[in-house]
Design an enzyme around this catalytic site. Structure first.
Site, short mmCIF file in Angstrom:
data_model
loop_
_atom_site.label_atom_id
_atom_site.label_comp_id
_atom_site.label_asym_id
_atom_site.label_seq_id
_atom_site.Cartn_x
_atom_site.Cartn_y
_atom_site.Cartn_z
CG ASN A 10 -7.70 -21.28 -22.20
OD1 ASN A 10 -7.52 -20.13 -22.59
ND2 ASN A 10 -8.11 -21.55 -20.98
CG HIS A 13 -2.75 -16.72 -22.10
ND1 HIS A 13 -2.87 -15.73 -21.14
CD2 HIS A 13 -2.92 -17.90 -21.46
CE1 HIS A 13 -3.05 -16.30 -19.95
NE2 HIS A 13 -3.10 -17.61 -20.13
CG HIS A 46 -11.01 -18.14 -16.79
ND1 HIS A 46 -9.99 -18.42 -15.93
CD2 HIS A 46 -12.04 -17.69 -16.02
CE1 HIS A 46 -10.38 -18.18 -14.69
NE2 HIS A 46 -11.61 -17.71 -14.72
NE ARG A 48 -8.27 -14.33 -13.83
CZ ARG A 48 -7.71 -15.36 -13.19
NH1 ARG A 48 -7.32 -16.42 -13.85
NH2 ARG A 48 -7.52 -15.30 -11.89
NE ARG A 52 -5.98 -11.49 -14.43
CZ ARG A 52 -5.48 -12.24 -13.45
NH1 ARG A 52 -4.58 -13.16 -13.70
NH2 ARG A 52 -5.87 -12.06 -12.21
CD GLU A 73 -10.87 -22.42 -18.05
OE1 GLU A 73 -10.31 -21.48 -17.47
OE2 GLU A 73 -10.26 -23.30 -18.65
CB THR A 104 -6.76 -21.38 -12.58
OG1 THR A 104 -7.48 -20.50 -13.45
CG2 THR A 104 -7.73 -22.02 -11.62
CD GLU A 154 -10.09 -28.68 -17.39
OE1 GLU A 154 -11.16 -28.36 -17.94
OE2 GLU A 154 -9.01 -28.09 -17.56
CG HIS A 193 -3.20 -25.09 -15.20
ND1 HIS A 193 -1.93 -24.65 -14.89
CD2 HIS A 193 -4.00 -24.01 -15.11
CE1 HIS A 193 -1.98 -23.36 -14.62
NE2 HIS A 193 -3.23 -22.94 -14.75
N1 PXP Z 1 -8.15 -25.79 -17.69
C1 PXP Z 1 -8.49 -24.84 -16.80
C2 PXP Z 1 -9.66 -25.09 -15.92
C3 PXP Z 1 -7.78 -23.62 -16.72
O1 PXP Z 1 -8.14 -22.69 -15.83
C4 PXP Z 1 -6.72 -23.42 -17.61
C5 PXP Z 1 -5.96 -22.12 -17.59
O2 PXP Z 1 -6.81 -21.08 -17.87
C6 PXP Z 1 -6.41 -24.43 -18.54
C7 PXP Z 1 -7.12 -25.61 -18.54
C8 PXP Z 1 -5.32 -24.27 -19.54
O3 PXP Z 1 -4.09 -24.14 -18.91
P1 PXP Z 1 -2.83 -23.67 -19.75
O4 PXP Z 1 -3.13 -22.31 -20.25
O5 PXP Z 1 -1.71 -23.72 -18.75
O6 PXP Z 1 -2.65 -24.67 -20.86
#
Ligand code: PXP
Length: 243
Positions: A10, A13, A46, A48, A52, A73, A104, A154, A193
């Site tokens: 992901n 960030h 994602h 959003r 952001r 996402e 999330t 998931e 997550h």
């Molecule tokens: N899976 C989903 C559905 C998420 O919303 C997120 C966070 O955006 C992640 C995985 C990844 O989580 P993390 O950034 O904490 O590794």
């Protein structure tokens, strides 16, 4: 025989850091390409409602640049459905979204929203997009996913990641039971997550899991060791957990 566990990276960030100053750097698409070279099997982003981090332009460029699957996402809204149908990513993971949350913060209440989700799931599936629901490791939510006929769920690992000791062990059992229940019902189980080098191995060892989606920790670790080594180390830990 256990199957190879896929890693979805992901990149949200990277966009968070870029957006802190405006402008183009660091570029999440460049990060996605490095992640792909370093062992990622897919890229997750994602978009959003408040944009952001990831922007519409990032999604355009990801779709145009990636040779590995994109997992979008998205909240279950008309706007996001339209965007997903326009871009047709490999997969779409429906997540709950509240404007004021920092990330999330819990799974989707699929059990309580069947009628809202069913037409969105159907439109995505009709467009050939592999639909996933981001849910708590709770049998009620798996049963709701079965009724919605999604191919993938998931499982939210946030509680597992934040708990310690016996409570963490109990949450790990909930994740394992949910993955087994999903598989028994013909649903592919993913998880994600809050996963890190320190907590990923017991989750990766759950044999029914096919994919982990990991972002924040990998991007943070990239500050210290570089993005390629950060992704490669996670990949290696996941592989070791499967023997
Ligand atoms: N899976 C989903 C559905 C998420 O919303 C997120 C966070 O955006 C992640 C995985 C990844 O989580 P993390 O950034 O904490 O590794």
């Amino acid at each position: 025989m256990t199957t190879r566990l896929r890693l979805g990276v992901n990149i949200d960030h990277v966009a968070t850091v870029r957006n802190a100053r405006g402008g183009d750097n660091p570029d999440p698409v460049r990060a996605a390409l490095i992640a792909a070279e370093s062992g990622a099997d897919g890229i997750t982003a994602h978009l959003r409602e408040d944009r952001r981090h990831i922007t519409d332009g990032d999604i355009d460029r990801l779709v145009g640049s990636l040779a590995i699957p994109l997992n979008l996402e998205m909240a279950a809204t008309a706007e996001m459905l339209e965007i997903a149908l326009r871009h047709r990513p490999h997969a779409a993971c429906i997540v709950p979204e509240r404007r004021e949350e920092r990330t999330t913060e819990g799974g989707l209440n699929a059990a309580g929203q069947h009628d809202h989700l069913a037409p969105i799931v159907a439109r995505l599936a009709d467009a050939g997009i592999r639909v996933s629901l981001f849910i708590e490791p709770d049998p009620r939510q798996i049963e709701a996913a079965v009724r919605l006929r999604v191919p993938v769920v998931e499982l939210h690992t946030g509680a597992y990641a934040h708990l310690e000791g016996e409570l963490r062990a109990a949450e790990l059992r909930r994740l394992a039971d949910a993955a087994a229940l999903a598989a028994k019902n013909g649903i592919e189980a993913h998880a994600g997550h809050g996963l890190t080098f320190d907590n990923v191995v017991p989750v990766a060892a759950i044999p029914q899991l096919a994919e982990l989606n990991i972002g924040h920790f990998l991007i943070g670790e990239a500050i210290f060791i570089g993005l390629g080594p950060s992704v490669a180390r996670m990949r290696a830990l996941m592989d070791e957990s499967r023997g």
